[in-house]
Design a protein around this motif. Sequence first.
Motif, PDB file in Angstrom:
ATOM      1  N   LYS A   1       4.528  17.032  14.042  1.00  0.00           N
ATOM      2  CA  LYS A   1       5.291  18.082  14.712  1.00  0.00           C
ATOM      3  C   LYS A   1       4.647  18.471  16.046  1.00  0.00           C
ATOM      4  CE  LYS A   1       7.137  22.750  14.007  1.00  0.00           C
ATOM      5  NZ  LYS A   1       7.226  23.906  13.065  1.00  0.00           N
ATOM      6  N   SER A   2       3.304  18.540  16.072  1.00  0.00           N
ATOM      7  CA  SER A   2       2.621  18.918  17.312  1.00  0.00           C
ATOM      8  C   SER A   2       2.807  17.867  18.399  1.00  0.00           C
ATOM      9  CB  SER A   2       1.123  19.114  17.048  1.00  0.00           C
ATOM     10  OG  SER A   2       0.471  17.875  16.825  1.00  0.00           O
ATOM     11  N   LEU A   3       3.070  16.624  17.973  1.00  0.00           N
ATOM     12  CA  LEU A   3       3.281  15.538  18.930  1.00  0.00           C
ATOM     13  C   LEU A   3       4.753  15.358  19.277  1.00  0.00           C
ATOM     14  CD1 LEU A   3       0.826  12.912  17.408  1.00  0.00           C
ATOM     15  CD2 LEU A   3       0.537  14.089  19.587  1.00  0.00           C
ATOM     16  N   GLY A   4       5.627  16.046  18.560  1.00  0.00           N
ATOM     17  CA  GLY A   4       7.057  15.912  18.823  1.00  0.00           C
ATOM     18  C   GLY A   4       7.627  14.601  18.339  1.00  0.00           C
ATOM     19  N   MET A   5       7.109  14.110  17.209  1.00  0.00           N
ATOM     20  CA  MET A   5       7.607  12.839  16.659  1.00  0.00           C
ATOM     21  C   MET A   5       7.826  12.979  15.160  1.00  0.00           C
ATOM     22  SD  MET A   5       4.138  10.474  16.531  1.00  0.00           S
ATOM     23  CE  MET A   5       4.039  10.374  18.290  1.00  0.00           C
ATOM     24  N   GLY A   6       8.471  11.987  14.569  1.00  0.00           N
ATOM     25  CA  GLY A   6       8.712  12.007  13.137  1.00  0.00           C
ATOM     26  C   GLY A   6       7.461  11.692  12.342  1.00  0.00           C
ATOM     27  N   VAL A   7       7.448  12.119  11.068  1.00  0.00           N
ATOM     28  CA  VAL A   7       6.279  11.891  10.218  1.00  0.00           C
ATOM     29  C   VAL A   7       6.060  10.399  10.001  1.00  0.00           C
ATOM     30  CG1 VAL A   7       5.254  12.347   7.961  1.00  0.00           C
ATOM     31  CG2 VAL A   7       6.650  14.096   9.070  1.00  0.00           C
ATOM     32  N   ARG A   8       7.146   9.643   9.819  1.00  0.00           N
ATOM     33  CA  ARG A   8       7.019   8.209   9.572  1.00  0.00           C
ATOM     34  C   ARG A   8       6.341   7.509  10.746  1.00  0.00           C
ATOM     35  NH1 ARG A   8      12.077   4.942   7.321  1.00  0.00           N
ATOM     36  NH2 ARG A   8      11.538   6.332   5.592  1.00  0.00           N
TER      37      ARG A   8
ATOM     38  N   VAL B   1       0.851  -1.188   0.000  1.00  0.00           N
ATOM     39  CA  VAL B   1       0.000   0.000   0.000  1.00  0.00           C
ATOM     40  C   VAL B   1       0.883   1.232   0.000  1.00  0.00           C
ATOM     41  CG1 VAL B   1      -1.760   1.301   1.225  1.00  0.00           C
ATOM     42  CG2 VAL B   1      -1.827  -1.201   1.225  1.00  0.00           C
ATOM     43  N   LYS B   2       0.602   2.148  -0.902  1.00  0.00           N
ATOM     44  CA  LYS B   2       1.364   3.383  -0.984  1.00  0.00           C
ATOM     45  C   LYS B   2       0.711   4.442  -0.118  1.00  0.00           C
ATOM     46  CE  LYS B   2       3.249   6.667  -4.303  1.00  0.00           C
ATOM     47  NZ  LYS B   2       3.298   7.056  -5.730  1.00  0.00           N
ATOM     48  N   GLU B   3       1.472   5.028   0.806  1.00  0.00           N
ATOM     49  CA  GLU B   3       0.934   6.036   1.715  1.00  0.00           C
ATOM     50  C   GLU B   3       0.731   7.367   1.000  1.00  0.00           C
ATOM     51  OE1 GLU B   3      -0.073   6.451   4.859  1.00  0.00           O
ATOM     52  OE2 GLU B   3      -0.022   4.299   5.094  1.00  0.00           O
ATOM     53  N   PRO B   4      -0.286   8.123   1.404  1.00  0.00           N
ATOM     54  CA  PRO B   4      -0.419   9.478   0.873  1.00  0.00           C
ATOM     55  C   PRO B   4       0.745  10.323   1.351  1.00  0.00           C
ATOM     56  CG  PRO B   4      -1.906   9.133   2.722  1.00  0.00           C
ATOM     57  CD  PRO B   4      -1.319   7.812   2.391  1.00  0.00           C
ATOM     58  N   ASP B   5       1.106  11.322   0.563  1.00  0.00           N
ATOM     59  CA  ASP B   5       2.205  12.181   0.995  1.00  0.00           C
ATOM     60  C   ASP B   5       1.723  13.080   2.119  1.00  0.00           C
ATOM     61  OD1 ASP B   5       0.905  14.478   0.003  1.00  0.00           O
ATOM     62  OD2 ASP B   5       1.731  14.137  -1.997  1.00  0.00           O
ATOM     63  N   PRO B   6       2.645  13.758   2.818  1.00  0.00           N
ATOM     64  CA  PRO B   6       2.272  14.567   3.965  1.00  0.00           C
ATOM     65  C   PRO B   6       1.258  15.639   3.655  1.00  0.00           C
ATOM     66  CG  PRO B   6       4.634  14.194   3.945  1.00  0.00           C
ATOM     67  CD  PRO B   6       4.114  13.688   2.644  1.00  0.00           C
ATOM     68  N   ASP B   7       1.193  16.098   2.444  1.00  0.00           N
ATOM     69  CA  ASP B   7       0.268  17.167   2.102  1.00  0.00           C
ATOM     70  C   ASP B   7      -1.043  16.640   1.548  1.00  0.00           C
ATOM     71  OD1 ASP B   7       3.047  19.084   0.968  1.00  0.00           O
ATOM     72  OD2 ASP B   7       1.976  19.258   2.865  1.00  0.00           O
ATOM     73  N   GLY B   8      -1.298  15.353   1.696  1.00  0.00           N
ATOM     74  CA  GLY B   8      -2.570  14.785   1.251  1.00  0.00           C
ATOM     75  C   GLY B   8      -2.646  14.663  -0.256  1.00  0.00           C
ATOM     76  N   ALA B   9      -1.522  14.306  -0.920  1.00  0.00           N
ATOM     77  CA  ALA B   9      -1.514  14.172  -2.370  1.00  0.00           C
ATOM     78  C   ALA B   9      -2.200  12.884  -2.784  1.00  0.00           C
ATOM     79  CB  ALA B   9      -0.072  14.231  -2.881  1.00  0.00           C
ATOM     80  N   ALA B  10      -1.924  12.430  -4.000  1.00  0.00           N
ATOM     81  CA  ALA B  10      -2.645  11.288  -4.567  1.00  0.00           C
ATOM     82  C   ALA B  10      -2.524  10.058  -3.696  1.00  0.00           C
ATOM     83  CB  ALA B  10      -2.088  10.992  -5.962  1.00  0.00           C
ATOM     84  N   GLN B  11      -3.619   9.341  -3.557  1.00  0.00           N
ATOM     85  CA  GLN B  11      -3.661   8.105  -2.790  1.00  0.00           C
ATOM     86  C   GLN B  11      -3.129   6.976  -3.671  1.00  0.00           C
ATOM     87  OE1 GLN B  11      -4.854   7.992   0.434  1.00  0.00           O
ATOM     88  NE2 GLN B  11      -5.013  10.217   0.284  1.00  0.00           N
ATOM     89  N   ALA B  12      -2.716   5.887  -3.042  1.00  0.00           N
ATOM     90  CA  ALA B  12      -2.311   4.705  -3.789  1.00  0.00           C
ATOM     91  C   ALA B  12      -3.526   4.142  -4.509  1.00  0.00           C
ATOM     92  CB  ALA B  12      -1.718   3.658  -2.846  1.00  0.00           C
ATOM     93  N   SER B  13      -3.315   3.560  -5.650  1.00  0.00           N
ATOM     94  CA  SER B  13      -4.429   3.072  -6.445  1.00  0.00           C
ATOM     95  C   SER B  13      -5.216   1.996  -5.728  1.00  0.00           C
ATOM     96  CB  SER B  13      -3.900   2.519  -7.784  1.00  0.00           C
ATOM     97  OG  SER B  13      -2.990   1.458  -7.533  1.00  0.00           O
TER      98      SER B  13
ATOM     99  N   VAL C   1      -5.532  19.230   8.301  1.00  0.00           N
ATOM    100  CA  VAL C   1      -4.150  19.307   8.789  1.00  0.00           C
ATOM    101  C   VAL C   1      -3.318  18.217   8.129  1.00  0.00           C
ATOM    102  CG1 VAL C   1      -2.687  19.078  10.838  1.00  0.00           C
ATOM    103  CG2 VAL C   1      -4.870  20.288  10.990  1.00  0.00           C
ATOM    104  N   THR C   2      -2.076  18.523   7.776  1.00  0.00           N
ATOM    105  CA  THR C   2      -1.189  17.531   7.167  1.00  0.00           C
ATOM    106  C   THR C   2      -0.616  16.601   8.223  1.00  0.00           C
ATOM    107  OG1 THR C   2       0.788  18.890   7.394  1.00  0.00           O
ATOM    108  CG2 THR C   2      -0.553  19.212   5.402  1.00  0.00           C
ATOM    109  N   GLN C   3      -0.146  15.444   7.762  1.00  0.00           N
ATOM    110  CA  GLN C   3       0.503  14.504   8.678  1.00  0.00           C
ATOM    111  C   GLN C   3       1.768  15.104   9.268  1.00  0.00           C
ATOM    112  OE1 GLN C   3       0.912  11.028   6.109  1.00  0.00           O
ATOM    113  NE2 GLN C   3      -0.809  10.032   7.145  1.00  0.00           N
ATOM    114  N   ALA C   4       2.472  15.882   8.484  1.00  0.00           N
ATOM    115  CA  ALA C   4       3.711  16.492   8.976  1.00  0.00           C
ATOM    116  C   ALA C   4       3.425  17.445  10.130  1.00  0.00           C
ATOM    117  CB  ALA C   4       4.410  17.235   7.832  1.00  0.00           C
ATOM    118  N   LEU C   5       2.368  18.242   9.998  1.00  0.00           N
ATOM    119  CA  LEU C   5       2.031  19.189  11.054  1.00  0.00           C
ATOM    120  C   LEU C   5       1.543  18.460  12.305  1.00  0.00           C
ATOM    121  CD1 LEU C   5       1.917  22.162  11.754  1.00  0.00           C
ATOM    122  CD2 LEU C   5      -0.398  22.276  10.809  1.00  0.00           C
ATOM    123  N   ALA C   6       0.768  17.397  12.108  1.00  0.00           N
ATOM    124  CA  ALA C   6       0.289  16.613  13.245  1.00  0.00           C
ATOM    125  C   ALA C   6       1.453  15.972  13.983  1.00  0.00           C
ATOM    126  CB  ALA C   6      -0.697  15.550  12.771  1.00  0.00           C
TER     127      ALA C   6
END
Length: 453
Positions: free
Chosen positions: A50-57, A3-15, A43-48
């Motif tokens: 950051k608010s939790l103090g953890m990496g995006v992955r 499964v391909k994850e959406p990018d942090p900015d909510g770009a295209a989903q995996a097919s 809200v993007t995953q990156a911003l979420a």
Amino acid sequence: MAVKEPDPDGAAQASSEQGAGQLAGQFMGFGALLRRWRKTAGVTQALAAKSLGMGVRTYRKIERGATPPRFTQSQCDSLAALFALDRDERHALLLYNVGTSLTTSSAEGRPELRRALRLLIDQQMPSPTYLCDRYWNIISFNTAMAEWWPWVMEPGANLIRWALTDPEARAQYHDWHQHAAAYVKMLKFAEATNENDAELRQLIDDVKKNPDVRHIWETENELGETRDGHVFRMNVPALGWETVEVVSHVVYPASMPDCRFVVITWVEDDRADDEHDALGGARNAWAETSAAERVQAVPARDRTSEGRADAARQRHAHSLTARLILDTAEEAAALAGEDGIPLPVLSRLIGPDSRLTLSPSNHSVIWAIEEAPGEWAVTEVDASAVIARMPQAALISEARDEVKLLTRWALPAAPDAAIEHIQQLLPQLQQRILLLREVWRDLYEQDNLLPYV
């Protein structure tokens, strides 16, 4: 299938996102809930992350259903603010991660909830009932509570301060030191769970100024959350200082979880004695044992309703009207009737936000207190209840006339009946004065103080 994850900015989903290969965490569980809240907030995953103090992955894995490390209280607060969660959503977030509920009242800014609780409080008649906040400040109460314990009608009324520092409490509680220890345990419990709370610290500091309370604080090591289920005896001024046995029931309203809804039930049983309470348990067991042990100590047995019905009839005789909420003090005073007599001096002695008005036709006092701007809570109490609450007022020259009025209307209306009642009271009061003088003299002689005059 990968499964391909959406990018942090909510770009295209995996097919395959709509297919069977999508991870279960995106359909259910905390991860799905987190993802829905984030997307609703835009809200993007990156911003979420950051608010939790953890990496995006790491954050992505949590949304995919991976078992996350539990978020801390501060992380929950940060996420709730970022996602603009409502109260129920914040509650769910905290329960999942911290394992505790909200500490702020949902009734703030929602007057309909306060009105609903007031209705519930009034419906507990004839049992004295009150609502207090987390610091034991009295928020609301019913007529029975005001009749038995008029201090709740005073501005800034606080259960802990009254119970631990007011001489009136010492006179009313049987075995006051045991009760004081129970309240100290509650303060210690509150301190252990809210150690940085400034208002709680002020309350503790205030009551510890009393030497007896300070000694109990220094020698009592146990904690106690509430007085739920405690059976105890009190002398109640409104009942002619009759000794009654009561049970304290404590619940936490869902709409105001930081508050305590307390009902005081009068219990009577011919089998109660100095060793056993009216429920069959050991007398003052709450002072010696844990809550679990108390439950085991009370035998399961059938009880007739005769004693409760008789107690209800007696309480009903001491209850007047349900409390009202009016817009102004003038509206409250008008309830005393056309013959109503203002009591300005006694009102000032009670506090700046109080208004007392004597109703001679009803032999009662309309006691109003401004609970909030434009909200005057009104309770009708017997004239004798005000006298019992303010015994020192008779010593104040400017209050003497008002106390005299209350004294008159605490007596029967008919002059001959009032005279007869006074003739019955005077010998009793004179004898009590003589006994007090004898005790005074004995204490002087015992302690080798100045000569008794």
